[in-house]
Design a protein around this motif. Structure first.
Motif, mmCIF file in Angstrom:
data_model
loop_
_atom_site.group_PDB
_atom_site.id
_atom_site.type_symbol
_atom_site.label_atom_id
_atom_site.label_comp_id
_atom_site.label_asym_id
_atom_site.label_seq_id
_atom_site.Cartn_x
_atom_site.Cartn_y
_atom_site.Cartn_z
ATOM 1 N N ALA A 1 49.764 35.806 43.631
ATOM 2 C CA ALA A 1 48.340 35.789 43.271
ATOM 3 C C ALA A 1 47.435 35.776 44.493
ATOM 4 O O ALA A 1 46.291 36.243 44.420
ATOM 5 N N VAL B 1 46.286 39.248 45.659
ATOM 6 C CA VAL B 1 45.521 39.860 44.568
ATOM 7 C C VAL B 1 44.100 39.308 44.552
ATOM 8 O O VAL B 1 43.119 40.053 44.450
ATOM 9 N N ALA C 1 41.122 42.283 43.111
ATOM 10 C CA ALA C 1 41.605 43.278 42.148
ATOM 11 C C ALA C 1 41.283 42.817 40.728
ATOM 12 O O ALA C 1 42.042 42.060 40.120
ATOM 13 N N LEU D 1 41.337 44.315 37.908
ATOM 14 C CA LEU D 1 42.272 44.742 36.871
ATOM 15 C C LEU D 1 43.427 43.757 36.713
ATOM 16 O O LEU D 1 43.965 43.575 35.616
ATOM 17 N N LEU D 2 43.792 43.087 37.807
ATOM 18 C CA LEU D 2 44.931 42.169 37.799
ATOM 19 C C LEU D 2 44.520 40.711 37.597
ATOM 20 O O LEU D 2 45.388 39.836 37.531
ATOM 21 N N THR D 3 43.226 40.453 37.503
ATOM 22 C CA THR D 3 42.775 39.063 37.356
ATOM 23 C C THR D 3 41.990 38.816 36.070
ATOM 24 O O THR D 3 41.734 37.666 35.733
ATOM 25 N N LEU E 1 54.934 34.570 35.698
ATOM 26 C CA LEU E 1 53.596 34.954 35.258
ATOM 27 C C LEU E 1 52.683 33.747 35.126
ATOM 28 O O LEU E 1 51.483 33.827 35.429
ATOM 29 N N TYR F 1 51.453 32.763 38.491
ATOM 30 C CA TYR F 1 50.434 33.737 38.899
ATOM 31 C C TYR F 1 49.096 33.458 38.214
ATOM 32 O O TYR F 1 48.050 33.397 38.861
ATOM 33 N N ASN F 2 49.135 33.255 36.900
ATOM 34 C CA ASN F 2 47.902 33.032 36.146
ATOM 35 C C ASN F 2 47.177 31.767 36.584
ATOM 36 O O ASN F 2 45.947 31.760 36.754
#
Length: 222
Positions: free
Chosen positions: A29, A32, A37, A39-41, A95, A98-99
């Protein structure tokens, strides 16, 4: 004792693996967020906004810990139950790291802790040492519960693929362990998290009528 050994001894190695995947998600993360980005967040931020709306403004302690416990208890059970294949809960661990990292790094302006504070009145905020102790308890309880839930899902998937057990049979054992071990820990964690959130939020001081007009007027020379 048998359930304790089943969860915390037999799944220790896989729980460490789940923690490592979680850390990898956190590290992914960082670049990113640094590059912005969108689109990725947008997904983790969208999820954060949805959860934040559930709390509402100035929620009581009961509402805070009930929502936290209900959310964590439900999603961690689903994570464990996703073990129809070992790769699914493993991917969920990565995931989730990351989130959470995206939310912590990017959603600072959306925390609005003042909205979670005790409204002006007789109720008091938790003391600083209580807030810190409860925050530490959340880290020591909630994350291991997550990692062990993931570990039980991974092991379930491995056993199903190897033909050692059927999915329903494997889930029956894990459901019992989840209800009697994981859920009580999540309940304690939810209460501690509610206290920590309340302690980190500052009560809004009452404003007297007309104070805004005085503030506005103070900027003009007499």
């Amino acid at each position: 004792m048998k359930l304790f050994s089943f969860v915390f001894v037999e799944h220790f190695g896989l729980a460490c693996g789940a923690a490592l995947l979680f850390l990898v998600g956190v590290l992914l993360a960082l670049p990113v967020v640094k590059r912005g980005a969108n689109l990725l967040t947008w997904m983790p931020l969208f999820m954060f906004r949805m959860v934040r709306r559930l709390f509402g403004a100035h929620p009581g302690m009961t509402r805070l810990w009930t929502l936290i416990f209900g959310f964590n208890g439900t999603v961690m059970f689903l994570y464990m139950a996703s073990g129809v294949h070992p790769g699914i809960p493993a991917a969920i661990s990565l995931l989730t790291g990351y989130n959470l990292a995206v939310i912590v790094l990017m959603a600072g302006e959306m925390w609005d802790l003042d909205d979670l504070a005790v409204p002006p009145g007789p109720r008091k905020q938790p003391k600083g040492w209580v807030t810190g102790l409860c925050g530490l308890a959340v880290i020591l309880l909630e994350l291991p519960c997550f990692w062990y839930s993931i570990a039980m899902g991974i092991r379930l998937g491995q056993e199903v693929l190897a033909g050692q057990t059927g999915y329903q049979e494997g889930m029956a054992v894990r459901l019992q362990a989840y209800v009697f071990l994981i859920l009580p820990l999540l309940l304690v964690s939810a209460v501690c998290e509610a206290i920590a959130i309340r302690g980190m939020s500052a009560p809004r001081p009452p404003t007297s009528p007309g104070s805004g007009s005085r503030d506005q007027g103070s900027g003009h020379p007499s």
